[in-house]
Design a protein around this motif. Structure first.
Motif, PDB file in Angstrom:
ATOM      1  N   VAL A  73      18.200 -15.631  -0.477  1.00 51.83           N
ATOM      2  CA  VAL A  73      18.136 -15.170  -1.865  1.00 51.83           C
ATOM      3  C   VAL A  73      16.848 -15.669  -2.522  1.00 51.83           C
ATOM      4  N   GLN A  74      16.496 -16.925  -2.264  1.00 49.86           N
ATOM      5  CA  GLN A  74      15.265 -17.472  -2.849  1.00 49.86           C
ATOM      6  C   GLN A  74      14.034 -16.776  -2.294  1.00 49.86           C
ATOM      7  N   LEU A  75      14.068 -16.482  -0.970  1.00 55.30           N
ATOM      8  CA  LEU A  75      12.944 -15.765  -0.367  1.00 55.30           C
ATOM      9  C   LEU A  75      12.816 -14.388  -0.996  1.00 55.30           C
ATOM     10  N   ASP A  76      13.981 -13.753  -1.184  1.00 52.63           N
ATOM     11  CA  ASP A  76      14.017 -12.432  -1.791  1.00 52.63           C
ATOM     12  C   ASP A  76      13.267 -12.382  -3.113  1.00 52.63           C
ATOM     13  N   GLU A  77      13.387 -13.465  -3.864  1.00 49.60           N
ATOM     14  CA  GLU A  77      12.832 -13.464  -5.211  1.00 49.60           C
ATOM     15  C   GLU A  77      11.309 -13.417  -5.236  1.00 49.60           C
ATOM     16  N   ILE A  78      10.669 -13.908  -4.176  1.00 51.78           N
ATOM     17  CA  ILE A  78       9.201 -13.901  -4.202  1.00 51.78           C
ATOM     18  C   ILE A  78       8.623 -12.665  -3.518  1.00 51.78           C
ATOM     19  N   ILE A  79       9.481 -11.877  -2.888  1.00 54.45           N
ATOM     20  CA  ILE A  79       8.989 -10.713  -2.154  1.00 54.45           C
ATOM     21  C   ILE A  79       8.825  -9.512  -3.074  1.00 54.45           C
ATOM     22  N   GLU A  80       7.663  -8.867  -2.948  1.00 49.87           N
ATOM     23  CA  GLU A  80       7.424  -7.647  -3.719  1.00 49.87           C
ATOM     24  C   GLU A  80       7.550  -6.451  -2.795  1.00 49.87           C
ATOM     25  N   ARG A  81       8.375  -5.517  -3.177  1.00 49.51           N
ATOM     26  CA  ARG A  81       8.559  -4.325  -2.346  1.00 49.51           C
ATOM     27  C   ARG A  81       7.739  -3.185  -2.937  1.00 49.51           C
ATOM     28  N   ASN A  82       6.601  -2.983  -2.322  1.00 42.65           N
ATOM     29  CA  ASN A  82       5.612  -2.062  -2.887  1.00 42.65           C
ATOM     30  C   ASN A  82       5.943  -0.613  -2.547  1.00 42.65           C
ATOM     31  N   ARG A  83       5.178   0.273  -3.138  1.00 40.93           N
ATOM     32  CA  ARG A  83       5.318   1.684  -2.769  1.00 40.93           C
ATOM     33  C   ARG A  83       4.919   1.856  -1.306  1.00 40.93           C
ATOM     34  N   PRO A  84       5.483   2.843  -0.643  1.00 37.62           N
ATOM     35  CA  PRO A  84       5.121   3.081   0.759  1.00 37.62           C
ATOM     36  C   PRO A  84       3.655   3.474   0.896  1.00 37.62           C
ATOM     37  N   LEU A  85       3.107   3.264   2.084  1.00 37.86           N
ATOM     38  CA  LEU A  85       1.733   3.686   2.371  1.00 37.86           C
ATOM     39  C   LEU A  85       1.766   4.966   3.188  1.00 37.86           C
ATOM     40  N   ARG A  86       0.811   5.848   2.874  1.00 33.40           N
ATOM     41  CA  ARG A  86       0.679   7.053   3.682  1.00 33.40           C
ATOM     42  C   ARG A  86      -0.177   6.749   4.911  1.00 33.40           C
ATOM     43  N   SER A 115      -1.721 -12.371   0.302  1.00 32.97           N
ATOM     44  CA  SER A 115      -0.338 -12.226   0.756  1.00 32.97           C
ATOM     45  C   SER A 115      -0.269 -11.974   2.251  1.00 32.97           C
ATOM     46  N   VAL A 116       0.876 -12.294   2.816  1.00 32.17           N
ATOM     47  CA  VAL A 116       1.224 -11.726   4.104  1.00 32.17           C
ATOM     48  C   VAL A 116       2.250 -10.622   3.857  1.00 32.17           C
ATOM     49  N   PHE A 117       2.448  -9.776   4.873  1.00 31.66           N
ATOM     50  CA  PHE A 117       3.307  -8.615   4.707  1.00 31.66           C
ATOM     51  C   PHE A 117       4.264  -8.503   5.877  1.00 31.66           C
ATOM     52  N   ALA A 118       5.488  -8.100   5.605  1.00 36.09           N
ATOM     53  CA  ALA A 118       6.432  -7.808   6.679  1.00 36.09           C
ATOM     54  C   ALA A 118       6.582  -6.290   6.758  1.00 36.09           C
ATOM     55  N   VAL A 119       6.478  -5.746   7.959  1.00 37.28           N
ATOM     56  CA  VAL A 119       6.643  -4.300   8.111  1.00 37.28           C
ATOM     57  C   VAL A 119       8.123  -3.956   7.959  1.00 37.28           C
ATOM     58  N   ARG A 120       8.396  -3.013   7.066  1.00 40.03           N
ATOM     59  CA  ARG A 120       9.783  -2.600   6.859  1.00 40.03           C
ATOM     60  C   ARG A 120      10.088  -1.336   7.651  1.00 40.03           C
ATOM     61  N   SER A 121       9.126  -0.422   7.632  1.00 40.01           N
ATOM     62  CA  SER A 121       9.267   0.784   8.441  1.00 40.01           C
ATOM     63  C   SER A 121       7.872   1.296   8.746  1.00 40.01           C
ATOM     64  N   GLY A 122       7.759   2.070   9.830  1.00 39.20           N
ATOM     65  CA  GLY A 122       6.459   2.609  10.199  1.00 39.20           C
ATOM     66  C   GLY A 122       5.695   1.668  11.109  1.00 39.20           C
ATOM     67  N   SER A 123       4.360   1.825  11.148  1.00 36.32           N
ATOM     68  CA  SER A 123       3.554   0.978  12.017  1.00 36.32           C
ATOM     69  C   SER A 123       2.121   0.910  11.498  1.00 36.32           C
ATOM     70  N   PHE A 124       1.413  -0.115  11.939  1.00 39.61           N
ATOM     71  CA  PHE A 124       0.065  -0.408  11.443  1.00 39.61           C
ATOM     72  C   PHE A 124      -0.839  -0.799  12.600  1.00 39.61           C
ATOM     73  N   HIS A 145       3.486   7.162   7.802  1.00 44.43           N
ATOM     74  CA  HIS A 145       4.108   6.816   6.536  1.00 44.43           C
ATOM     75  C   HIS A 145       4.919   5.543   6.755  1.00 44.43           C
ATOM     76  N   SER A 146       4.624   4.499   5.998  1.00 39.19           N
ATOM     77  CA  SER A 146       5.178   3.173   6.303  1.00 39.19           C
ATOM     78  C   SER A 146       5.481   2.423   5.025  1.00 39.19           C
ATOM     79  N   SER A 147       6.421   1.478   5.109  1.00 42.38           N
ATOM     80  CA  SER A 147       6.663   0.637   3.943  1.00 42.38           C
ATOM     81  C   SER A 147       6.673  -0.830   4.346  1.00 42.38           C
ATOM     82  N   ILE A 148       6.317  -1.680   3.412  1.00 36.14           N
ATOM     83  CA  ILE A 148       6.167  -3.101   3.701  1.00 36.14           C
ATOM     84  C   ILE A 148       6.759  -3.951   2.574  1.00 36.14           C
ATOM     85  N   CYS A 149       7.047  -5.204   2.907  1.00 35.89           N
ATOM     86  CA  CYS A 149       7.378  -6.216   1.922  1.00 35.89           C
ATOM     87  C   CYS A 149       6.165  -7.108   1.764  1.00 35.89           C
ATOM     88  N   GLU A 150       5.702  -7.292   0.552  1.00 31.95           N
ATOM     89  CA  GLU A 150       4.567  -8.177   0.313  1.00 31.95           C
ATOM     90  C   GLU A 150       5.069  -9.567  -0.082  1.00 31.95           C
TER      91      GLU A 150
END
Lengths: 267, 267
Positions: free
Chosen positions: B62-75, B89-98, B140-145
DNA sequence: CGTAGTGTTGAATTGAATCAAGTGTCGTGG
DNA sequence: CCACGACACTTGATTCAATTCAACACTACG
């Protein structure tokens, strides 16, 4: 902030005057870098400004000192740890040098890193608590052992230390990525030039001559590290000598034309 | 404990039955891995057992959740950050690939990594606060910042999180060393086999088919990553297909004989 | 002094790169 | 919906950088 600060002391503090002829009979005497004195602490270690303690204040360094074990020196060829050993500690090189390597399925070895004074060994075990490589002294060497559980505990108390260790690991990742691009696109000559320049910069960090130094590793070690055969390493050294960019005598290297050596990378 | 746990779920949960013919007209539908839903939190993210939260308890998550920003997806083709950008920031891949890549002095690019869901992007900037590579979405991908200063602060409060992040960085180092040995000693065929097996294992981690998947990167990207030309990548794919080890149709890969694919590495 | 390990150099071979020509695929705009 | 153009991919012919194989020289060390 960086583990390898480009803070401009390259080449300003050489104990070895550049004019001493390389072709003399003895070895290059300046390349005995650091005392093997186990009584030294981080506070008075002359590597403290390029090792773990960077960014720590005096009282923090004292606390770090308390968890560090200063072991007996290792002789040439002795292992610090072996592949598949349980991971317990990371190590800071105090004097001498090391190589890390892995053994392939068919028994041939590939060198993954070389380590010089002030650098941190053993981070290959942090992820899954088993060492992924073996690490061996290339010459008579001494190290500081830092039990990792204690380092984690202390990092938790000292934000500066946590930050510092994140930075050290981050630098290791950047360094590995640079080797990735080297191996995936450089010619044999570019690889060797890059390798010599890296050694040169790291000797400078230890206040040793960036132009003249000893290779403590064999041609085969260098080849395994750079993805070349030992014959190719030897041939490129000979060719660079013929071009008067460097002077090679056995394990002694004298960089005669740093500018042209750097220019090899830019093409 | 490891970021890529070999905990045996490879191949047991395929949404895509292995019998669906690859040569059908449509794309492989199972390869749409994760929802682009920005409302999801770490607690209910189905990647939570392979991402940063491993080893954290509920209140820590829950505490980790609070600092994570869920940005708009990237094309496809959009950059997450560019080489020399300030690191924040570091980023966690939520969907897609980089892919991450560097541009050489002459403008040609070399790919340093690919990233899939649950993996952490951006550690190249931790050491000196400047990104050493550029990172671009391959689809098309989404990430957690995760703002790094906040991650450091929270790690200082949560020993488990500090430990977890040390482990993630340690695994990154091990992975880079494995690529070092790949690039310094493997043949073109061994490199491609290793690459396909790595992708296969990582798709399995995301509960997708380890036998059938889409390559979201070009042949040129793969070549730049493996130190080969795009022509060689293409030729090796064709040759593996002729040997009936894999089936290739454009960007779709079907591993027909996993055993023989693995055997390529053992010689 | 002899031997094992390390390094150099040459000649032949080869795996992958380069050069080149052509096909296939996708997205865009008419 | 189709035609166009840009990009991605395949395949063949040739070249080349580095490896392999081989012979020999040097050095270090008991």
């Amino acid at each position: 902030m960086s583990q390898q600060p480009m803070n401009g002391f390259i080449g300003i503090t050489n104990k070895q005057p550049a004019s001493v002829p390389l072709a003399s009979t003895g070895t290059v005497s300046s390349v005995r870098p650091c005392p093997h004195n186990p009584a030294v602490s981080c506070s008075n270690c002359r590597l403290s400004d390029l090792c773990l303690p960077i960014a720590l204040n005096k009282s923090e360094i004292v606390q770090l000192d308390e968890i560090i074990e200063r072991n007996r020196p290792l002789r040439k060829g002795e292992h610090l740890y072996r592949q598949r050993d349980e991971f317990r500690s990371v190590f800071a090189v105090r004097s001498g040098s090391f190589k890390s390597y892995v053994l392939g399925p068919d028994g041939q070895s590939r060198v993954t890193s070389f380590f010089m004074p002030g650098e941190i060994i053993g981070m290959d075990g942090i992820g899954n608590r088993i060492h992924g490589v073996s690490t061996m002294a290339l010459e008579h060497s001494s190290i500081c052992e830092i039990p990792f559980s204690q380092l984690e505990r202390l990092s938790h108390q000292l934000p500066n230390l946590q930050s510092r260790f994140f930075a050290i690991m981050g630098n290791e990742i950047v360094k590995d990525q640079q080797i990735h691009t080297l191996l995936s696109s450089y010619t044999a000559e570019q690889r060797l030039a890059s390798f010599l320049l890296s050694l040169s910069a790291r000797y400078a960090r230890c206040q040793l001559s960036p132009e003249r130094f000893i290779l403590h590793m064999t041609r085969s070690d260098i080849g395994e590290y750079l993805g070349l055969t030992l014959e190719t390493v030897s041939r490129v050294f000979s060719s660079l000598q013929k071009k008067e960019v460097i002077l090679v005598k056995n394990r002694e290297i004298d960089i005669k034309d740093m500018t042209r050596l750097k220019a090899i990378l830019g093409e």
